[in-house]
Design a protein around this motif. Structure first.
Motif, short mmCIF file in Angstrom:
data_model
loop_
_atom_site.label_atom_id
_atom_site.label_comp_id
_atom_site.label_asym_id
_atom_site.label_seq_id
_atom_site.Cartn_x
_atom_site.Cartn_y
_atom_site.Cartn_z
N PHE A 3 27.24 -0.07 -27.28
CA PHE A 3 28.54 0.51 -26.92
C PHE A 3 28.72 0.65 -25.42
CE2 PHE A 3 31.23 4.28 -26.10
CZ PHE A 3 32.42 3.82 -26.65
N ALA A 4 27.67 0.96 -24.68
CA ALA A 4 27.85 1.22 -23.25
C ALA A 4 28.48 0.03 -22.54
CB ALA A 4 26.52 1.58 -22.60
N CYS A 5 27.89 -1.15 -22.73
CA CYS A 5 28.45 -2.36 -22.12
C CYS A 5 27.69 -3.56 -22.67
CB CYS A 5 28.33 -2.31 -20.59
SG CYS A 5 29.10 -3.73 -19.76
N ALA A 6 28.22 -4.18 -23.70
CA ALA A 6 27.53 -5.32 -24.32
C ALA A 6 27.34 -6.46 -23.32
CB ALA A 6 28.32 -5.80 -25.54
N ALA A 7 28.30 -6.62 -22.40
CA ALA A 7 28.21 -7.72 -21.44
C ALA A 7 27.06 -7.55 -20.46
CB ALA A 7 29.52 -7.85 -20.67
N ALA A 8 26.60 -6.30 -20.25
CA ALA A 8 25.49 -6.03 -19.34
C ALA A 8 24.17 -5.82 -20.09
CB ALA A 8 25.79 -4.81 -18.48
N THR A 9 24.19 -6.04 -21.39
CA THR A 9 23.01 -5.80 -22.21
C THR A 9 22.19 -7.07 -22.35
OG1 THR A 9 24.13 -4.05 -23.44
CG2 THR A 9 22.20 -5.03 -24.48
N GLU A 10 20.87 -6.91 -22.32
CA GLU A 10 19.95 -8.02 -22.54
C GLU A 10 19.12 -7.73 -23.78
OE1 GLU A 10 17.65 -8.36 -18.98
OE2 GLU A 10 19.32 -9.13 -17.79
N VAL A 11 18.65 -8.79 -24.45
CA VAL A 11 17.84 -8.66 -25.64
C VAL A 11 16.51 -9.39 -25.40
CG1 VAL A 11 18.92 -10.68 -26.75
CG2 VAL A 11 17.78 -8.94 -28.16
N PHE A 12 15.42 -8.80 -25.89
CA PHE A 12 14.09 -9.34 -25.65
C PHE A 12 13.74 -10.36 -26.73
CE2 PHE A 12 9.34 -8.93 -25.78
CZ PHE A 12 9.10 -9.39 -24.48
#
Length: 248
Positions: free
Chosen positions: A197-206
């Motif tokens: 929710f905070a910012c999917a565009a700034a989120t990374e996944v491992f």
């Protein structure tokens, strides 16, 4: 913000916590662990660790709306000390949720230990002095890790879990840190999707197979999930991969 340490009361160094978080590890009580598979309702799912690239966070309309709506609540951050007030609020929260959770905050963070080896803070959210929500986080040197959020069920309409996610992310930004780690989400199990929710565009996944952090996308999650099931799943657990997912 580096954590201090001493022979009598050791604390995990901030740079060490940064390193392990970047390898897909996370706090469990007084240890660090990682996992690729999690069971729910007799079925096995894949876990995918997330981090938020703080310099690239931008609030959208939903985030700004929630921040405005809850701005009247007073937020305070302090060094974490376990109190009856926190445990009482957590008990009310746990009684209202529809998923499994540890019985107490003590069980989540300490597990019987008398010393906390993490540099832990808590954000308190109060409505005219009444504690209505709290979010626990651990400090690294260049990172924050969100460990636990809990809130008064009477304030359910205020989306305080998501609001605490925004507060933690914003706090980490104001400290000019690099990453905020909110934990993992689970492929094909939406109860953890709020961490985007905070910012999917700034989120990374491992990607636990390549050891690389990738820009978040559901395509990347599904591809990693398929590879984990194909290559990493022990034979004695393969019977847990079938079945209908829980209907939410």
């Amino acid at each position: 913000m580096a954590a201090s340490s001493s022979a009598e009361f050791p604390i995990i160094r901030g740079d060490a916590l940064d390193f392990y978080l970047a390898q897909g590890y996370y706090r469990m009580q007084q240890d660090l662990f990682t996992c690729q598979f999690v069971p729910f309702d007799g079925r096995l799912y894949t876990a995918h660790w997330l981090r938020i690239d703080l310099p690239h966070v931008e609030w959208g309309p939903e985030q700004r709306r929630l921040l405005r709506r809850n701005a009247r609540f007073k937020a305070t951050i302090r060094t974490f000390r376990l109190t009856e007030e926190y445990e009482e609020l957590y008990a009310r929260y746990r009684a209202a949720i529809t998923f499994d959770a540890a019985p107490t905050i003590e069980a989540v963070l300490l597990g019987g230990a008398t010393h906390n080896v993490f540099n832990t803070q808590i954000i308190e959210l109060r409505d005219e002095g009444r504690l209505i929500a709290a979010g626990i986080l651990d400090y690294g040197e260049r990172t924050l890790a969100g460990i636990l959020n809990f809130y008064d069920p009477a304030y359910h309409k205020h989306s305080l879990g998501k609001y605490l996610l925004l507060l933690k992310t914003d706090y980490a930004r104001r400290l000019h840190l690099d990453y905020y780690y909110p934990g993992y989400l689970v492929n094909d199990y939406p109860k953890f999707d709020y961490k985007l929710f905070a910012c999917a565009a700034a989120t990374e996944v491992f990607d636990s197979i390549s050891g690389q952090w990738l820009p978040f996308s559901w395509e990347a999650v599904r591809a990693n999930s398929a590879e984990l099931f194909a290559e990493w799943l022990p034979e004695d657990l393969q019977g847990m991969t079938t079945g209908e997912p829980e209907q939410l």
